[in-house]
Design an enzyme around this catalytic site. Structure first.
Site, short mmCIF file in Angstrom:
data_model
loop_
_atom_site.label_atom_id
_atom_site.label_comp_id
_atom_site.label_asym_id
_atom_site.label_seq_id
_atom_site.Cartn_x
_atom_site.Cartn_y
_atom_site.Cartn_z
N HIS A 29 0.84 -1.20 0.00
CA HIS A 29 0.00 0.00 0.00
C HIS A 29 0.88 1.25 0.00
CE1 HIS A 29 -3.22 -2.55 2.21
NE2 HIS A 29 -3.76 -2.23 1.06
N LYS B 42 -14.70 -8.15 5.72
CA LYS B 42 -14.21 -9.18 6.66
C LYS B 42 -14.05 -8.54 8.04
CE LYS B 42 -10.91 -10.37 3.21
NZ LYS B 42 -9.49 -10.50 2.98
N ARG C 121 -2.31 -5.68 -8.12
CA ARG C 121 -1.11 -6.51 -7.95
C ARG C 121 -1.02 -7.61 -8.98
NH1 ARG C 121 -2.70 -8.18 -2.20
NH2 ARG C 121 -4.65 -8.06 -3.35
N SER D 228 -2.60 -7.76 3.47
CA SER D 228 -2.77 -7.55 4.92
C SER D 228 -3.02 -8.89 5.61
CB SER D 228 -3.93 -6.60 5.18
OG SER D 228 -3.73 -5.38 4.54
N1 COA Z 1 -0.24 -3.95 -1.61
C1 COA Z 1 -0.52 -4.90 -0.72
N2 COA Z 1 -1.75 -5.34 -0.51
C2 COA Z 1 -2.73 -4.82 -1.23
C3 COA Z 1 -2.52 -3.82 -2.19
C4 COA Z 1 -1.18 -3.39 -2.37
N3 COA Z 1 -0.85 -2.47 -3.26
N4 COA Z 1 -3.68 -3.51 -2.76
C5 COA Z 1 -4.60 -4.29 -2.18
N5 COA Z 1 -4.02 -5.08 -1.25
C6 COA Z 1 -4.67 -6.11 -0.44
C7 COA Z 1 -4.90 -5.74 0.97
O1 COA Z 1 -3.78 -6.07 1.76
C8 COA Z 1 -6.10 -6.57 1.32
O2 COA Z 1 -5.67 -7.90 1.56
P1 COA Z 1 -6.52 -8.93 2.40
O3 COA Z 1 -7.91 -8.95 1.84
O4 COA Z 1 -5.78 -10.19 2.21
O5 COA Z 1 -6.50 -8.45 3.81
C9 COA Z 1 -6.88 -6.55 0.04
O6 COA Z 1 -5.93 -6.37 -0.98
C10 COA Z 1 -7.84 -5.43 -0.08
O7 COA Z 1 -7.62 -4.47 0.91
P2 COA Z 1 -7.57 -2.92 0.75
O8 COA Z 1 -6.53 -2.50 -0.22
O9 COA Z 1 -7.45 -2.36 2.12
O10 COA Z 1 -8.95 -2.54 0.11
P3 COA Z 1 -10.36 -3.19 0.25
O11 COA Z 1 -10.58 -4.04 -0.94
O12 COA Z 1 -10.56 -3.78 1.59
O13 COA Z 1 -11.25 -1.88 0.12
C11 COA Z 1 -13.23 -0.60 -0.18
C12 COA Z 1 -12.55 -1.96 -0.25
C13 COA Z 1 -13.08 0.03 1.18
C14 COA Z 1 -12.66 0.33 -1.22
C15 COA Z 1 -14.71 -0.85 -0.51
O14 COA Z 1 -15.20 -1.92 0.29
C16 COA Z 1 -15.56 0.36 -0.23
O15 COA Z 1 -15.56 1.31 -0.99
N6 COA Z 1 -16.31 0.34 0.89
C17 COA Z 1 -17.17 1.43 1.30
C18 COA Z 1 -18.64 1.03 1.11
C19 COA Z 1 -19.03 1.15 -0.34
O16 COA Z 1 -18.99 2.20 -0.95
N7 COA Z 1 -19.45 0.01 -0.89
C20 COA Z 1 -19.81 -0.10 -2.29
C21 COA Z 1 -18.60 -0.47 -3.08
S1 COA Z 1 -18.99 -0.58 -4.77
#
Ligand code: COA
Length: 162
Positions: free
Chosen positions: A18, A42, A91, A129
């Protein structure tokens, strides 16, 4: 042109991958708001306040970066911040399917919504993560997976020395 990019995520916790995306974005955007989502698909290990605090520590030397939390829909938060550009990291091909769904849904909800994808350095492509938490919970070395500032927080959750 001054463009604000919103980098949304759960960040449970922020990883070196990140952080690589955030650093790269600093070269392109005038301001990056890292937006930490309250609602997560989650169950989160860290509370929302902890995830924000950790991200602030990890980005303290990046002057273009702000960290905030948001509740509810991402598009509502973006409208409130008068931003229309979101940033996400890609990724591997496996990220793409999920990302395209989120992108299309967000555009349905907010027609001005644009999304920019950035690729981390190849050395971060396997990091997530969940993987960092699993390694930490089993007492493994997470120094290449999460920023230095984050390591004490993870150690304290699992009571491990490394
Ligand atoms: N490097 C390392 N890990 C990365 C990464 C990077 N560059 N990019 C993504 N990841 C990983 C994270 O570590 C995480 O891993 P895990 O699932 O194994 O723990 C996973 O990819 C995703 O995590 P993150 O990058 O924190 O984003 P997310 O997918 O959890 O985020 C939101 C999702 C918050 C953007 C989305 O749920 C959201 O917008 N929520 C708000 C409610 C909403 O509007 N909902 C409608 C959506 S259409």
């Amino acid at each position: 042109m001054k463009t604000i990019a919103i980098y949304p995520g759960t960040f449970d916790p922020v990883t070196t991958g990140h952080l690589d995306i955030i650093r790269r974005a600093c070269e392109i955007f005038s301001r990056i708001i890292v937006a930490v989502a309250d609602s997560t698909p989650k169950p989160a290990l860290f509370s929302l306040a902890e995830r924000v605090e950790i991200l602030k520590l990890a980005t303290h030397n990046l002057s273009r970066v702000e960290v905030e939390s948001f509740t509810g829909l991402l598009v509502d938060y973006m409208r409130k911040r008068q931003a229309h550009v979101a940033l996400r990291g890609l990724r591997a091909i496996s990220d793409f399917e999920y990302e395209i769904q989120i992108a299309q849904m967000n555009r349905k909800l907010y027609p001005e919504f644009e999304i920019v994808y950035m690729m981390p350095d190849e050395k971060y492509t396997y990091i997530s993560s969940s993987l960092a938490k699993e390694v930490a919970s089993l007492g493994g070395d997470v120094s290449s997976l999460i920023p230095e500032e984050v390591q004490p927080f993870l150690r304290s959750k699992f009571n491990t020395g490394k």
